[in-house]
Structure formats: C-alpha cells, structure tokens
Design an enzyme around this catalytic site. Structure first.
Site, mmCIF file in Angstrom:
data_model
loop_
_atom_site.group_PDB
_atom_site.id
_atom_site.type_symbol
_atom_site.label_atom_id
_atom_site.label_comp_id
_atom_site.label_asym_id
_atom_site.label_seq_id
_atom_site.Cartn_x
_atom_site.Cartn_y
_atom_site.Cartn_z
ATOM 1 C CE1 TYR A 60 -3.919 -2.235 0.461
ATOM 2 C CE2 TYR A 60 -2.647 -3.171 2.205
ATOM 3 C CZ TYR A 60 -3.627 -3.309 1.629
ATOM 4 O OH TYR A 60 -4.628 -4.450 1.362
ATOM 5 C CG ASN A 74 -10.782 -3.026 -7.718
ATOM 6 O OD1 ASN A 74 -11.597 -2.416 -8.573
ATOM 7 N ND2 ASN A 74 -10.062 -3.886 -7.699
ATOM 8 C CB CYS A 109 -7.378 -4.645 -5.180
ATOM 9 S SG CYS A 109 -8.686 -5.570 -5.236
ATOM 10 C CG HIS A 110 -5.336 -10.146 -6.623
ATOM 11 N ND1 HIS A 110 -6.056 -9.822 -7.648
ATOM 12 C CD2 HIS A 110 -4.338 -11.207 -7.376
ATOM 13 C CE1 HIS A 110 -5.364 -10.225 -8.677
ATOM 14 N NE2 HIS A 110 -4.431 -10.983 -8.656
ATOM 15 C CD GLU A 131 -2.116 -12.693 -10.266
ATOM 16 O OE1 GLU A 131 -1.039 -12.077 -9.746
ATOM 17 O OE2 GLU A 131 -3.087 -12.232 -10.634
#
Length: 182
Positions: free
Chosen positions: A108, A131, A139-140, A168
C-alpha cells in the site's frame, strides 16, 4: 452510467459476476459463497440489472479473466472500464494497481509513493477495498508492509487474496516465499 446487463460466469475460484455498459465494463464481482450471493452483491452495487447474453467485448473479457484465474499471465490492462462515479483518487490508485504485472506485488505504501502521496497508504487501502473491478484492477496484488496480506473485501478475505496470488505464482521482493510472510 447505468449498466445495460450483467451475467455470472464460472472461474477456478468460483462464480464471478460482471455488469456492462454499451462499451465498457461497469463492474466485476469476485465470488461469494454461492452463485446467488454473487448475484445479490452485484445487484447491491448496480441495482436490478437484467441478466443477459454478454456482448462480444464482455465475452472476451470473461474468457481472459477465467484464464487469469487459472494461471495464465494477462494484465487485462486493455479491458475498457466505466469509471463514471469513481472518485478521482480511487481512479489514480486503480491506474497504479493495473500496472502491476501478474505474479508481482506492491505494498500500500509503494502505491502511495507512486501516486506522489507517500503518507496515503491507508487511503490507498480504502480505495482498493472499494474496487468495483477486481480482478481487472488487481487489488489482490497490493499487500501490507512486510509482505502481510492486508485486507481484502471479497468473500474469504485474505485467504481469497492469497489464493489469487498463489495462482499467479506471486513473489514478494523478487523472491519466493510470499506465503510464509507473517
């Protein structure tokens, strides 16, 4: 702009939802515990939007989101989003988040610094918590300091966030071990 339609679609993490306008995605809903829960949350965000057959650009977006949630690397940055009603600061946060490639993360605080507002880490977290486009606005991929997961407003909270990062093969600081962080 009021969405013209919406639909639910299956992914590797559950049933997602999407609403669209004439030429852009109005919102994406990550899975709730049930398909009906996903539909209800989508309706809370957009009202009673009619379910329907998605237009071609939405079908393509759905296919790409499904592939992303199965591990295909796709940043989705070219998908058109309807930002009407999204506050300017949130838009700026979402632009930075969209630039984070699959498998990479920022904190952040790093997002705040990229915005030129180094003291705004909490405001960044609040913007990401609202979001309406996850995972198109990923946002993850934004974590708390020290590699901690931080919050996540989707069903399952931080567990869902970490699952998406695991799909991912995300790394924190360029090294494996993201999921061992305190």
């Amino acid at each position: 702009m009021t969405p013209l339609g919406c639909c639910l679609f299956d992914t590797a993490i559950g049933a997602c939802g999407m609403a669209w306008t004439r030429d852009a995605i109005a919102g994406v809903q990550l899975p709730e515990a049930t398909r009906e829960g996903t539909r209800r949350r989508l309706c809370r965000a957009f009202g009673e939007v009619p379910q329907g057959e998605p237009p071609a650009f939405v079908q393509q977006a759905i296919s790409r989101i499904q592939a992303l949630l199965q591990g295909t690397r796709d940043d989705l940055v070219d998908l058109p989003l309807d930002f009407s009603g999204v506050p300017e600061f949130h838009r700026r946060v979402y632009e930075v988040a969209r630039a984070i490639p699959p498998g990479e993360v920022l904190t952040y605080g790093e997002v705040a610094r990229r915005l030129g507002e180094p003291g705004a880490a909490r405001a960044v977290g609040q913007a990401l918590g609202r979001n309406p486009f996850a995972p198109v606005v990923p946002c993850h991929r934004v974590l708390a300091a020290g590699g901690r997961s931080g919050g996540f407003s989707a069903e399952g909270g931080a567990d869902t966030k970490l699952k998406m990062l695991e799909i991912e093969a995300a790394r924190f600081g360029g090294t494996p071990g993201l999921f061992d962080a305190p």
